[in-house]
Design a protein around this motif. Sequence first.
Motif, PDB file in Angstrom:
ATOM      1  N   GLY A 157       0.693  -1.178  -0.027  1.00 36.38           N
ATOM      2  CA  GLY A 157       0.560  -0.323  -0.030  1.00 36.38           C
ATOM      3  C   GLY A 157       0.854   1.286  -0.140  1.00 36.38           C
ATOM      4  O   GLY A 157       2.287   1.164  -0.218  1.00 36.38           O
ATOM      5  N   GLY A 158       0.166   2.506   0.109  1.00 41.83           N
ATOM      6  CA  GLY A 158       0.596   4.177   0.010  1.00 41.83           C
ATOM      7  C   GLY A 158       0.337   4.571   1.286  1.00 41.83           C
ATOM      8  O   GLY A 158       0.389   3.917   2.984  1.00 41.83           O
ATOM      9  N   ARG A 159       1.028   5.833   1.411  1.00 42.84           N
ATOM     10  CA  ARG A 159       1.510   6.246   2.444  1.00 42.84           C
ATOM     11  C   ARG A 159       0.024   7.034   2.599  1.00 42.84           C
ATOM     12  O   ARG A 159      -0.520   7.548   1.816  1.00 42.84           O
ATOM     13  CB  ARG A 159       1.399   8.024   2.423  1.00 42.84           C
ATOM     14  CG  ARG A 159       3.378   7.472   2.292  1.00 42.84           C
ATOM     15  CD  ARG A 159       4.144   8.788   2.120  1.00 42.84           C
ATOM     16  NE  ARG A 159       4.684   8.849   3.455  1.00 42.84           N
ATOM     17  CZ  ARG A 159       6.231   8.923   4.044  1.00 42.84           C
ATOM     18  NH1 ARG A 159       6.694   8.203   3.662  1.00 42.84           N
ATOM     19  NH2 ARG A 159       5.733   9.527   4.941  1.00 42.84           N
ATOM     20  N   PRO A 160      -0.341   6.627   3.713  1.00 41.44           N
ATOM     21  CA  PRO A 160      -1.650   7.111   4.664  1.00 41.44           C
ATOM     22  C   PRO A 160      -1.938   8.712   3.950  1.00 41.44           C
ATOM     23  O   PRO A 160      -0.456   9.870   3.968  1.00 41.44           O
ATOM     24  CB  PRO A 160      -2.003   7.423   5.272  1.00 41.44           C
ATOM     25  CG  PRO A 160      -0.721   7.387   6.503  1.00 41.44           C
ATOM     26  CD  PRO A 160       0.131   6.587   5.120  1.00 41.44           C
ATOM     27  N   PRO A 161      -3.133   9.775   3.636  1.00 44.69           N
ATOM     28  CA  PRO A 161      -3.498  10.866   3.072  1.00 44.69           C
ATOM     29  C   PRO A 161      -2.275  12.070   3.417  1.00 44.69           C
ATOM     30  O   PRO A 161      -2.180  12.958   3.170  1.00 44.69           O
ATOM     31  CB  PRO A 161      -4.164  11.142   3.243  1.00 44.69           C
ATOM     32  CG  PRO A 161      -5.458   9.579   3.101  1.00 44.69           C
ATOM     33  CD  PRO A 161      -4.673   9.213   3.193  1.00 44.69           C
ATOM     34  N   SER A 188      -3.079   7.181  -9.748  1.00 47.15           N
ATOM     35  CA  SER A 188      -3.576   7.309  -7.615  1.00 47.15           C
ATOM     36  C   SER A 188      -2.546   6.813  -7.127  1.00 47.15           C
ATOM     37  O   SER A 188      -2.128   7.290  -6.347  1.00 47.15           O
ATOM     38  CB  SER A 188      -4.966   6.243  -7.437  1.00 47.15           C
ATOM     39  OG  SER A 188      -5.182   6.175  -5.903  1.00 47.15           O
ATOM     40  N   LEU A 189      -1.824   5.591  -8.144  1.00 45.43           N
ATOM     41  CA  LEU A 189      -1.120   4.929  -7.198  1.00 45.43           C
ATOM     42  C   LEU A 189       0.419   6.154  -6.917  1.00 45.43           C
ATOM     43  O   LEU A 189       1.487   5.788  -6.176  1.00 45.43           O
ATOM     44  CB  LEU A 189      -0.948   3.791  -7.947  1.00 45.43           C
ATOM     45  CG  LEU A 189      -1.239   2.644  -7.713  1.00 45.43           C
ATOM     46  CD1 LEU A 189      -1.433   0.972  -8.350  1.00 45.43           C
ATOM     47  CD2 LEU A 189      -1.585   2.546  -6.309  1.00 45.43           C
ATOM     48  N   ALA A 190       0.575   6.431  -8.495  1.00 48.54           N
ATOM     49  CA  ALA A 190       1.072   7.425  -8.786  1.00 48.54           C
ATOM     50  C   ALA A 190       1.915   8.569  -7.001  1.00 48.54           C
ATOM     51  O   ALA A 190       2.898   9.316  -7.072  1.00 48.54           O
ATOM     52  CB  ALA A 190       2.050   8.622  -9.948  1.00 48.54           C
ATOM     53  N   GLN A 191       0.524   9.197  -6.942  1.00 54.42           N
ATOM     54  CA  GLN A 191       0.292   9.957  -5.538  1.00 54.42           C
ATOM     55  C   GLN A 191       1.115   8.998  -4.277  1.00 54.42           C
ATOM     56  O   GLN A 191       1.534   9.106  -3.879  1.00 54.42           O
ATOM     57  CB  GLN A 191      -0.693  10.285  -5.762  1.00 54.42           C
ATOM     58  CG  GLN A 191      -0.655  10.970  -4.336  1.00 54.42           C
ATOM     59  CD  GLN A 191      -0.505  12.963  -3.974  1.00 54.42           C
ATOM     60  OE1 GLN A 191      -0.657  14.099  -4.746  1.00 54.42           O
ATOM     61  NE2 GLN A 191       0.799  12.006  -3.157  1.00 54.42           N
ATOM     62  N   GLU A 192      -0.197   7.457  -4.408  1.00 53.14           N
ATOM     63  CA  GLU A 192       0.215   7.244  -3.467  1.00 53.14           C
ATOM     64  C   GLU A 192       1.528   5.966  -2.265  1.00 53.14           C
ATOM     65  O   GLU A 192       2.057   6.341  -1.419  1.00 53.14           O
ATOM     66  CB  GLU A 192      -1.380   6.117  -2.391  1.00 53.14           C
ATOM     67  CG  GLU A 192      -2.204   7.176  -2.655  1.00 53.14           C
ATOM     68  CD  GLU A 192      -3.390   5.510  -3.278  1.00 53.14           C
ATOM     69  OE1 GLU A 192      -3.270   4.322  -2.915  1.00 53.14           O
ATOM     70  OE2 GLU A 192      -4.933   6.103  -3.783  1.00 53.14           O
ATOM     71  N   HIS A 193       1.973   6.043  -3.398  1.00 51.45           N
ATOM     72  CA  HIS A 193       3.821   5.377  -3.339  1.00 51.45           C
ATOM     73  C   HIS A 193       4.371   6.161  -3.535  1.00 51.45           C
ATOM     74  O   HIS A 193       5.534   5.533  -2.818  1.00 51.45           O
ATOM     75  CB  HIS A 193       3.200   4.529  -4.177  1.00 51.45           C
ATOM     76  CG  HIS A 193       2.210   3.166  -4.365  1.00 51.45           C
ATOM     77  ND1 HIS A 193       2.504   1.867  -4.765  1.00 51.45           N
ATOM     78  CD2 HIS A 193       1.566   2.932  -3.269  1.00 51.45           C
ATOM     79  CE1 HIS A 193       1.501   1.216  -4.217  1.00 51.45           C
ATOM     80  NE2 HIS A 193       0.594   1.628  -3.226  1.00 51.45           N
ATOM     81  N   LEU A 194       4.780   8.122  -3.183  1.00 53.35           N
ATOM     82  CA  LEU A 194       5.369   8.558  -2.835  1.00 53.35           C
ATOM     83  C   LEU A 194       6.065   8.608  -1.741  1.00 53.35           C
ATOM     84  O   LEU A 194       5.548   8.274  -1.241  1.00 53.35           O
ATOM     85  CB  LEU A 194       4.936   9.729  -3.145  1.00 53.35           C
ATOM     86  CG  LEU A 194       5.536   9.901  -5.263  1.00 53.35           C
ATOM     87  CD1 LEU A 194       4.501  11.769  -5.322  1.00 53.35           C
ATOM     88  CD2 LEU A 194       6.941  10.424  -5.734  1.00 53.35           C
ATOM     89  N   THR A 196       7.520   5.699  -0.593  1.00 58.63           N
ATOM     90  CA  THR A 196       7.016   4.029   0.122  1.00 58.63           C
ATOM     91  C   THR A 196       8.438   3.387  -0.341  1.00 58.63           C
ATOM     92  O   THR A 196       9.161   3.741  -1.307  1.00 58.63           O
ATOM     93  CB  THR A 196       5.530   4.266  -0.233  1.00 58.63           C
ATOM     94  OG1 THR A 196       5.801   3.896  -1.446  1.00 58.63           O
ATOM     95  CG2 THR A 196       4.982   5.057   0.344  1.00 58.63           C
ATOM     96  N   GLN A 197       8.961   2.412   0.339  1.00 63.00           N
ATOM     97  CA  GLN A 197      10.307   1.576  -0.471  1.00 63.00           C
ATOM     98  C   GLN A 197       9.626  -0.099  -0.138  1.00 63.00           C
ATOM     99  O   GLN A 197      10.362  -0.612  -0.663  1.00 63.00           O
ATOM    100  CB  GLN A 197      11.869   1.780   0.892  1.00 63.00           C
ATOM    101  CG  GLN A 197      11.723   3.106   0.726  1.00 63.00           C
ATOM    102  CD  GLN A 197      12.735   2.503   2.027  1.00 63.00           C
ATOM    103  OE1 GLN A 197      13.211   3.101   2.820  1.00 63.00           O
ATOM    104  NE2 GLN A 197      13.819   2.382   1.527  1.00 63.00           N
ATOM    105  N   GLY A 198       8.230   0.078   0.136  1.00 61.59           N
ATOM    106  CA  GLY A 198       7.984  -1.462  -0.435  1.00 61.59           C
ATOM    107  C   GLY A 198       8.162  -3.034   0.738  1.00 61.59           C
ATOM    108  O   GLY A 198       8.636  -2.361   1.679  1.00 61.59           O
ATOM    109  N   ARG A 224       7.397   0.484  -7.285  1.00 58.19           N
ATOM    110  CA  ARG A 224       6.105   0.461  -6.595  1.00 58.19           C
ATOM    111  C   ARG A 224       4.924  -0.109  -8.423  1.00 58.19           C
ATOM    112  O   ARG A 224       5.463  -0.527  -8.784  1.00 58.19           O
ATOM    113  CB  ARG A 224       5.908   1.279  -5.390  1.00 58.19           C
ATOM    114  CG  ARG A 224       6.926   1.967  -4.684  1.00 58.19           C
ATOM    115  CD  ARG A 224       7.556   0.767  -3.749  1.00 58.19           C
ATOM    116  NE  ARG A 224       6.637   0.891  -2.336  1.00 58.19           N
ATOM    117  CZ  ARG A 224       5.521  -0.408  -2.676  1.00 58.19           C
ATOM    118  NH1 ARG A 224       5.443  -0.909  -3.176  1.00 58.19           N
ATOM    119  NH2 ARG A 224       4.035   0.252  -1.506  1.00 58.19           N
ATOM    120  N   GLY A 225       4.332   0.322  -6.773  1.00 56.47           N
ATOM    121  CA  GLY A 225       2.761  -0.528  -8.058  1.00 56.47           C
ATOM    122  C   GLY A 225       2.991   0.780  -9.359  1.00 56.47           C
ATOM    123  O   GLY A 225       2.987   0.309 -10.192  1.00 56.47           O
TER     124      GLY A 225
END
Length: 459
Positions: A157-161, A188-194, A196-198, A224-225
Amino acid sequence: MTTGKDLLDLGFKSGKWFKEALEHINAHGLAGEAMLAYLREVGPPPALPLLPAPQPFFENIRADTAVEQQNIDYVRLSMQQLMRTPTVVTGAVMPDACPAGPPGTIPVGGVVVARNAIHPGMHSADICCSVMLTNLGKADPKTVLDVAQRVTHFGPGGRPPERQYPLPAALRAALAANPFLNSEKDLSLAQEHLGTQGDGNHFLYVGTSAATGDTVLVTHHGSRGVGARLYSAGMKVAERFRQQLSPETAPANAWLPADSPEGESYWAALQLVRQWTKLNHQYLHDDIAERLQASVQQRFWNEHNFVFKAGDLYYHAKGATPLAAHFLPDAADARRIIPLNMAEPILIVEGDVTANNLGFGPHGAGRNLSRTGHKRSKADKTKEAWFAEETRGIDARFFFNEIDISELPSAYKNAAEVKRQIAEFGLARTVDEIQPYGCIMAGDWEVNAPWRVKKRQEK
């Protein structure tokens, strides 16, 4: 009247083009050589067979144990099969090479050069897996690691809003304009996964430079995604080309012709994913430096899962570090980063293009056993005992507080031996080493995944 059966009898492969071709032939009364000339012009090119023998590739690796020899034998078999792909020109295997799939699949630590072709399967789903280094001067290593643990994000998943970093408008617009990256899910993933390291072998490492004593931060992760979805889309398009151009080629080695509209769009998409991934690293490094109020002394980065271009040749690196300056045109620094394992120094290297390295070095220490195989080999002690033994002297942390035994140092090849082989084969020159203070990895996050928790509760 000419029919589809007539075209099949002439050796042409059926497809959507048959209908329009037959209408043209019958409308203009084409026959004989005139019809054949027209069909050769509008029909698909003849299918490309596999090359009769493997193209040459360089083995920059040797074995010191029976297990390592088995590993090399498998890698060699895979490369020999892969190097019969019609587009392939040459290749190389690095000291960290290990299998990454069934025979014929590019191994980790492999480089494959293809002419006018992009093979998604040869860069894998973790597009632009990369490392970034930031020199934080004389910052306290423990404080850096403590702050980094509050900043970074591992796992699915990604970072919380409320903790997301902004996706630049220009980059979002460029993603939205590319046919491979423009779905709402991609954006959406391009925003949420910024930021993040997996999971897996991705890490955040803090150490000190042997050359200067400065504290250094290194992160290791990919796209990431965003990249995973591009890979899946690229493989689907490449498969359509494979069925038309070279049915004999293994599906894993399918390609997009680089000069086709699809190939040009895919190449552009790769560059956007590279830009996104670099930003992914930068956000973490900048956030940590800002919280520490530390001045950034220097910073550089390099990918090691990517495709690089020189003329009409496409260099596919599956876990190989690009050394040649023309592969990283945005790099202001000639130094590259090669991590080994959490308890060993990270190598800072420089290198030249040689006949046997093709402009690349290894990307790490590689594995001799699969994750599952390594876990089986450690069954004589608890994971806590192995962790205590193998991380003695360093501050090793798992983000989810669950030990992942498959990421302990013994899961990887002997670091000293990899270093010796880098020198033996003239792959690169070590100009500095980052001595380990500690690191953060995801850990075995699946232990407490919702479906496993539910299963334990049901029991």
